[in-house]
Design an enzyme around this catalytic site. Structure first.
Site, PDB file in Angstrom:
ATOM      1  N   GLN A 170       9.487  -4.506   5.429  1.00 38.08           N
ATOM      2  CA  GLN A 170       8.163  -4.264   5.998  1.00 38.08           C
ATOM      3  C   GLN A 170       8.166  -2.793   6.400  1.00 38.08           C
ATOM      4  OE1 GLN A 170       5.093  -5.685   6.472  1.00 38.08           O
ATOM      5  NE2 GLN A 170       4.585  -3.770   7.518  1.00 38.08           N
ATOM      6  N   GLN A 172       5.425  -0.503   6.663  1.00 39.79           N
ATOM      7  CA  GLN A 172       4.380   0.041   7.529  1.00 39.79           C
ATOM      8  C   GLN A 172       4.760  -0.207   8.985  1.00 39.79           C
ATOM      9  OE1 GLN A 172       0.413  -1.679   7.228  1.00 39.79           O
ATOM     10  NE2 GLN A 172      -0.563   0.229   7.775  1.00 39.79           N
ATOM     11  N   PRO A 297       6.453 -11.080  10.368  1.00 39.78           N
ATOM     12  CA  PRO A 297       5.773 -10.808  11.647  1.00 39.78           C
ATOM     13  C   PRO A 297       4.256 -10.633  11.553  1.00 39.78           C
ATOM     14  CG  PRO A 297       6.891  -8.820  10.886  1.00 39.78           C
ATOM     15  CD  PRO A 297       7.250  -9.910   9.922  1.00 39.78           C
ATOM     16  N   TYR A 298       3.726 -10.572  10.338  1.00 42.88           N
ATOM     17  CA  TYR A 298       2.282 -10.378  10.188  1.00 42.88           C
ATOM     18  C   TYR A 298       1.642 -11.556   9.464  1.00 42.88           C
ATOM     19  CZ  TYR A 298       3.328  -5.679  11.624  1.00 42.88           C
ATOM     20  OH  TYR A 298       3.761  -4.601  12.346  1.00 42.88           O
ATOM     21  N   GLU A 327      -6.165  -8.603   2.721  1.00 41.02           N
ATOM     22  CA  GLU A 327      -5.113  -7.848   2.018  1.00 41.02           C
ATOM     23  C   GLU A 327      -5.598  -7.385   0.650  1.00 41.02           C
ATOM     24  OE1 GLU A 327      -3.120  -7.000   4.111  1.00 41.02           O
ATOM     25  OE2 GLU A 327      -3.275  -8.655   5.543  1.00 41.02           O
ATOM     26  N   TYR A 412      -9.530  -2.107  13.707  1.00 37.10           N
ATOM     27  CA  TYR A 412     -10.049  -3.202  12.876  1.00 37.10           C
ATOM     28  C   TYR A 412     -11.518  -3.493  13.189  1.00 37.10           C
ATOM     29  CZ  TYR A 412      -5.240  -4.470  11.579  1.00 37.10           C
ATOM     30  OH  TYR A 412      -3.964  -4.464  11.075  1.00 37.10           O
TER      31      TYR A 412
HETATM   32  N1  BES Z   1      -1.573  -3.555   7.124  1.00 34.52           N
HETATM   33  C1  BES Z   1      -1.742  -4.608   8.060  1.00 34.52           C
HETATM   34  C2  BES Z   1      -0.483  -5.013   8.761  1.00 34.52           C
HETATM   35  C3  BES Z   1       0.175  -3.896   9.562  1.00 34.52           C
HETATM   36  C4  BES Z   1      -0.572  -3.070  10.370  1.00 34.52           C
HETATM   37  C5  BES Z   1       1.530  -3.728   9.501  1.00 34.52           C
HETATM   38  C6  BES Z   1       0.055  -2.055  11.087  1.00 34.52           C
HETATM   39  C7  BES Z   1       2.152  -2.722  10.215  1.00 34.52           C
HETATM   40  C8  BES Z   1       1.408  -1.881  11.014  1.00 34.52           C
HETATM   41  C9  BES Z   1      -2.349  -5.834   7.400  1.00 34.52           C
HETATM   42  O1  BES Z   1      -3.274  -5.549   6.414  1.00 34.52           O
HETATM   43  C10 BES Z   1      -3.108  -6.581   8.455  1.00 34.52           C
HETATM   44  O2  BES Z   1      -4.033  -6.043   8.975  1.00 34.52           O
HETATM   45  N2  BES Z   1      -2.707  -7.810   8.733  1.00 34.52           N
HETATM   46  C11 BES Z   1      -3.395  -8.651   9.660  1.00 34.52           C
HETATM   47  C12 BES Z   1      -4.342  -9.521   8.889  1.00 34.52           C
HETATM   48  C13 BES Z   1      -5.607  -9.843   9.518  1.00 34.52           C
HETATM   49  C14 BES Z   1      -6.291  -8.794  10.302  1.00 34.52           C
HETATM   50  C15 BES Z   1      -6.562 -10.489   8.537  1.00 34.52           C
HETATM   51  C16 BES Z   1      -2.392  -9.519  10.387  1.00 34.52           C
HETATM   52  O3  BES Z   1      -1.239  -9.572   9.977  1.00 34.52           O
HETATM   53  O4  BES Z   1      -2.739 -10.124  11.372  1.00 34.52           O
HETATM   54 ZN    ZN Z   2      -5.053  -4.709   7.203  1.00 34.76          ZN
END
Ligand code: BES
Ligand code: ZN
Length: 631
Positions: A170, A172, A297-298, A327, A412
């Site tokens: 992971q 990011q 974790p996501y 995604e 977001y």
């Molecule tokens: N890119 C993100 C996950 C992320 C953000 C990883 C910042 C590391 C640092 C991913 O697209 C995301 O936003 N996931 C959300 C999904 C949801 C908002 C639909 C999640 O995991 O909750």
């Molecule tokens: Zn996202």
């Protein structure tokens, strides 16, 4: 924070100065602006100096060593030299560098000097490589450290099949540097090739072209020919199999869940088609989804060509597929058009949340899209009520901070609400056209908030000044809070669920007469979130007995139910609480439960006792968060 007279005053002032500014600039003002722009593009979370030496392509050769929990091998960095007098600087974290070589032709390499800087807890250490006049490539021999933050090594019991180990990355936001010596900044773009060696009975896949028919030989090769930001380099190794969903989409998962997952995500092709209709062709050829073990974790991570998702999304009723829409949306916003620095993260996530909602509307209708938008608005308000002003700003100041501190509901939900404001003001047709043009214009590029603002002004705001005056762009981007003129987000269905919640709480309606069984998961969740904080024990029991909430298999609903249980000390849910927290690691769902537990001394004790068992199963990212709550 609520907008007040002062913020309104400043917005007007900004608008006024903007209006007077354009043609009356003096040369030094112009110069100051240019250097400001350079300043804005600078990534404070990377040691790399791409303005003098920039990495364009990488070749990886790795051994995945499960016993040592390490990746060992080499990375060749193909560079573009802008200032020949400067060394190559890349990011690392905890990497053990064995040696570095340089080459002018890619075939003969000679050893060179390198220097590893001091390790910073957030940024890691710089690696400075001395180059010769004719150097075109640098080859770093290295292995990953013990606590590589991007890697999670799982023992067989932590997987669905329980027989084989598993590894996933992971990267990011700034974890790529913990497994690759790389210019770890989202303003960089690289193509890559990789050779990955694993135990023979496991399969490796990457955010690249994956061979769906690959034999398990223990040696796998990959190519990513489209330039991507470094945080999108991803690898997973495990007992994985592939099931196609459609023409250009499919699922990778452990054998025991692959069928169920393929069924759950069967609408993926429709989602791709919906997004293409709105924003132009899907540029990545293939869209596959990898189902990870529960410690992921996501909810999801948009690795190009291969979205990573939590197995908790496989709920059986497609109730959580908006994460797939999200995604997938990143294939335009984020992966194609990328935030230049982590300050500009809202350009990734705000656009993606907006596009996600449009996809949901196309595929599942306006009612569901409105429900999800309302949920988002509520999340924003709830989070902002507890937030410092500085974190409510889209163009957030992350100086001296971990970029993940900026990963709140603001980028977001405030980000997507801003776009919604533009959409409702300029009309859907104009705004869709603008957005499609934006994705085309910036495809395979990264941009800052300032650059976006400029593009927006030229291509949308200036086309209709009267409409533009209704959207306080400066306030949206640079001030805390949500402008009062923000569009209202409404959902009749959700309103109904709220009303019913109030009625039930006041005992005007019995649990058995609630429309719970006819509700969608989103309505159920909204009902729970709309209940008063304190609820009598006997009422909770009534609700639980009637709808088996403690036994629910829906990970999102269960999280909300467990928060209520903890808040009201509803003991019958405690065995499930422990089981939930020790079997799932999606941070968004477990964090609020730990936070609720930590509010009372007894709760905190309970949390700590559970955490002793849960912690070894969590991902380092979740561990960092929960450690912080229970310290
Ligand atoms: N890119 C993100 C996950 C992320 C953000 C990883 C910042 C590391 C640092 C991913 O697209 C995301 O936003 N996931 C959300 C999904 C949801 C908002 C639909 C999640 O995991 O909750
Ligand atoms: Zn996202």
């Amino acid at each position: 924070m609520r907008p007040n007279l002062i913020t309104i005053f400043f917005t007007l002032l900004c608008l006024f100065s903007l209006a007077c500014n354009s043609d009356t600039q003096k040369p030094d003002e112009k110069r100051a602006e240019t250097s400001n722009k350079e300043e804005e593009k600078k990534d404070i979370h990377s040691y790399a100096t791409p303005q003098s030496v920039r990495v364009k392509h990488m070749e990886f050769d790795w051994d995945v060593l499960f016993e040592q929990k390490a990746i060992k091998g080499s990375a060749i960095l193909h560079i573009e030299r802008i200032d020949k007098t400067k060394p190559l600087v890349v990011d690392t974290r905890g990497l053990k560098i064995e040696k570095v070589e340089v080459s002018s032709d890619g075939s003969s390499f000679t050893e060179t000097k390198f220097e590893l800087g001091k390790e910073d807890p957030v940024l890691g250490a710089s690696l400075t490589i001395t180059l010769k006049d004719d150097t075109q490539q640098a080859k770093v021999y290295y292995s990953t450290g013990e606590n590589a933050t991007a890697l999670q090594w799982l023992d067989p019991p932590q997987t669905a099949g329980k027989k084989y180990p598993f590894l996933f990355t992971q990267s990011q936001s700034i974890h790529a540097r913990s497994w690759i010596p790389i210019q770890d900044s989202p303003g960089i773009r690289i193509t890559y090739k990789a050779t990955v060696r694993t135990p023979k009975d496991l399969l490796a896949i990457m955010s690249a072209k994956n061979d769906h028919k690959a034999e398990r030989t223990g040696t796998y090769t990959f190519e990513m020919n489209q330039p991507i930001a470094p945080y999108l380099v991803a690898l997973a190794v495990g007992d994985l199999v592939y099931r196609p969903i459609g023409e250009r989409s499919g699922v990778y998962a452990e054998p025991v869940i692959v069928e169920k997952a393929a069924k759950e995500f069967e609408d993926t092709e429709k989602m791709i088609a919906a997004a293409e209709k709105l924003y132009g062709k899907y540029r990545w050829e293939q869209y596959d989804v990898l189902i990870l073990p529960p410690s992921f974790p996501y909810g999801g991570m948009e690795n190009p060509r291969l979205t990573f998702v939590s197995p908790a999304l496989v709920a059986g009723d497609k109730s959580l597929v908006s994460v797939i829409a999200h995604e997938l949306a990143h294939s335009w916003s984020g992966n194609l058009v990328t935030n230049a620095t982590w300050r500009d993260f809202w350009l990734n996530e705000g656009f993606t949340s907006y596009v996600e909602n449009r996809i949901q509307e196309e595929v599942y209708g306006k009612q569901r899209a409105d429900m999800e938008a309302l949920e988002g608005r509520k999340r924003l308000d709830d989070e902002m009520a507890k937030m410092e002003d500085r974190d409510e700003i889209l163009h957030i100041d992350l100086n001296g901070r971990d970029p993940e501190e900026g990963s709140t509901g603001v980028p977001y939900e405030k980000g997507s609400l801003f776009l919604r404001h533009l959409e409702t003001t300029f009309g859907r047709e104009s705004f869709d056209k603008f957005l499609k043009g934006y994705f085309d214009h910036y495809s395979f590029k990264s941009l800052t908030t300032g650059e976006f603002e400029e593009y927006l002004t030229k291509n949308l705001l200036d086309t209709d000044k009267a409409k533009a005056s209704q959207v306080p762009v400066k306030e949206w981007l640079y001030k805390p809070g949500v402008p009062v003129s923000a569009p209202k987000v409404e959902s009749d269905v959700m309103k109904k669920a709220e009303e019913v919640a109030t009625k039930w709480a006041k005992s005007d309606i019995a649990a058995k007469d609630l429309p719970f069984d006819n509700w969608s998961n989103a309505e159920r969740v909204h009902f729970l979130r709309s209940l008063p904080k304190q609820i009598e024990r006997q009422k909770l029991e009534e609700l639980d007995k009637t709808y088996k909430l403690t036994q629910s298999e829906n990970a999102v609903l269960t999280s909300d139910w467990l928060i209520i249980a903890v808040r009201n000390n509803y003991e019958p849910a405690y065995p499930r609480l422990e089981q939930y927290l020790t079997s799932m690691g999606r941070r968004l769902l477990i964090r609020p439960i730990y936070e609720e537990l930590a509010k009372t001394p007894e709760g905190k004790e309970r949390a700590k006792a559970i955490y002793v068992k849960a912690r070894p199963t969590y991902h380092p990212i979740a561990v960092a968060t929960i450690d912080g709550i229970l310290k």
